[in-house]
Design a protein around this motif. Structure first.
Motif, PDB file in Angstrom:
ATOM      1  N   SER A  78      30.902  45.953  40.640  1.00  0.00           N
ATOM      2  CA  SER A  78      31.474  45.090  42.023  1.00  0.00           C
ATOM      3  C   SER A  78      32.919  45.104  41.870  1.00  0.00           C
ATOM      4  N   VAL A  79      33.628  45.507  42.998  1.00  0.00           N
ATOM      5  CA  VAL A  79      35.045  45.448  42.799  1.00  0.00           C
ATOM      6  C   VAL A  79      35.440  44.761  44.063  1.00  0.00           C
ATOM      7  N   THR A 141      40.244  45.408  42.067  1.00  0.00           N
ATOM      8  CA  THR A 141      39.985  44.303  40.948  1.00  0.00           C
ATOM      9  C   THR A 141      38.631  44.228  40.689  1.00  0.00           C
ATOM     10  N   VAL A 142      38.219  44.630  39.327  1.00  0.00           N
ATOM     11  CA  VAL A 142      36.584  44.578  39.077  1.00  0.00           C
ATOM     12  C   VAL A 142      36.267  43.263  38.918  1.00  0.00           C
ATOM     13  N   ASN A 143      34.947  43.011  39.501  1.00  0.00           N
ATOM     14  CA  ASN A 143      34.379  41.659  39.318  1.00  0.00           C
ATOM     15  C   ASN A 143      33.458  41.637  38.143  1.00  0.00           C
ATOM     16  N   ASP A 222      29.396  47.833  44.879  1.00  0.00           N
ATOM     17  CA  ASP A 222      29.808  46.840  46.082  1.00  0.00           C
ATOM     18  C   ASP A 222      31.140  46.518  46.082  1.00  0.00           C
ATOM     19  N   LEU A 223      31.865  46.538  47.326  1.00  0.00           N
ATOM     20  CA  LEU A 223      33.188  46.513  47.585  1.00  0.00           C
ATOM     21  C   LEU A 223      33.307  45.090  48.358  1.00  0.00           C
ATOM     22  N   TYR A 224      34.255  44.280  48.204  1.00  0.00           N
ATOM     23  CA  TYR A 224      34.584  42.956  48.907  1.00  0.00           C
ATOM     24  C   TYR A 224      35.853  42.754  49.133  1.00  0.00           C
ATOM     25  N   ALA A 230      34.967  34.992  43.804  1.00  0.00           N
ATOM     26  CA  ALA A 230      35.557  34.110  43.192  1.00  0.00           C
ATOM     27  C   ALA A 230      36.123  35.014  41.810  1.00  0.00           C
ATOM     28  N   ALA A 231      37.158  34.435  41.477  1.00  0.00           N
ATOM     29  CA  ALA A 231      37.801  35.148  40.115  1.00  0.00           C
ATOM     30  C   ALA A 231      36.802  34.822  38.762  1.00  0.00           C
TER      31      ALA A 231
END
Length: 290
Positions: A78-79, A141-143, A222-224, A230-231
């Motif tokens: 997720s990124v 940014t990697v989630n 998954d790209l958001y 949320a961080a």
């Protein structure tokens, strides 16, 4: 006439019996061939001195067995990216340059009611998985990243063995069919051959599917858009303070939105409550007067 009919019946039964015998011999030959193969593979046991002499190569043999394992790797990444749609195209380029492919791709452009996002199902060569994941992480940014590896060495070996056994069986049935001298024998062999060929094609399909899963890792990306995810949890005092401040601001903002939503309803609700209270008061006074 009766003797001729009896003779033909006996001949027919003899023909079917001969066909059954041929199939039985074939199956016995397959079993014997497998037994001979197992016996030849076992071979004579090594002497104690030979075993002791080979002990120095134990570590090398163990490393080789680990390298020969068949592993199916799956996972999800997720990124958060500034432009998820562009990041999705960049991800496709990264995977294709690594020799992989995209099995599924879904893009949701930004609208008035939703932020942009994208979802991709990626097939990445197992040997280039780590390097490719590093490039995918660089898209934003990697989630979170989640990977799972399943050892399917035994399953792969079992399928290969069954394919080999069925191939040998089919070849022997074809040889018997070429040597068949009666229609009865031919029909019996064709029935068994059809069953074995169907089983062989099924096992080959399973082998091809498993090989593809081993050679290409399956990763869901998954790209958001920024601000929709949320961080991560704070890892020190100051990041905790910042996270708490942002949470407080978000909660206050949500409260204000709720008040703004309820405010237009307050006036008509107050009017209705006032009317109800007035009616109740009038009824009460009338009751006391009576």
């Amino acid at each position: 006439m009766k003797h001729s009919s009896t003779h033909r019946g006996s001949a027919s039964r003899a023909g079917w019996a001969a066909g059954a015998v041929l199939v039985t011999l074939l199956l016995a030959g397959c079993t014997a061939g497998q037994s001979d193969s197992s016996s030849s593979e076992s071979g004579p046991r090594d002497s104690p001195s030979e075993v002791q002499g080979e002990s120095g190569d134990a570590a090398t043999a163990e490393d080789a067995s680990v390298a020969d394992r068949s592993v199916v790797t799956t996972g999800s990444v997720s990124v958060t990216a500034t432009d998820p749609i562009k990041a999705a195209q960049d991800a496709v380029t990264v995977v294709e340059q690594a020799g992989g492919r995209v099995d599924n791709r879904t893009e949701n452009p930004e609208t008035d009611t939703q932020a942009a996002s994208a979802n991709l199902s990626l097939r990445i060569p197992a040997g280039d998985l780590d390097r490719t994941l590093d490039e995918l992480r660089a898209l934003g940014t990697v989630n979170h990243v989640s990977l799972n590896a399943s050892d399917v060495t035994q399953q792969s070996a079992d399928i290969d063995a069954r394919v080999t056994a069925l191939t040998t069986s089919v070849d022997r049935l074809l040889a018997l069919m070429a040597q068949a001298t009666s229609t009865t024998d031919l029909i019996a062999i064709e029935g068994e051959l059809s069953t074995r060929q169907a089983d062989l094609e099924s096992m080959k399909s399973q082998r091809d599917y498993l090989s593809d899963q081993i050679e290409y890792s399956t990763i869901t990306l998954d790209l958001y858009a920024t601000g929709t995810i949320a961080a991560g949890a704070p890892d020190n005092f100051w990041t905790g303070v910042v996270a708490g401040w942002h949470t407080m601001v978000a909660v206050l903002g949500a409260v204000l939105v709720g008040v703004g939503f309820i405010l237009p309803w307050l006036v008509p609700v107050a009017v209705i409550i006032g009317i109800v209270a007035l009616i109740v008061r009038l009824i009460t006074r009338k009751g006391k007067a009576t």
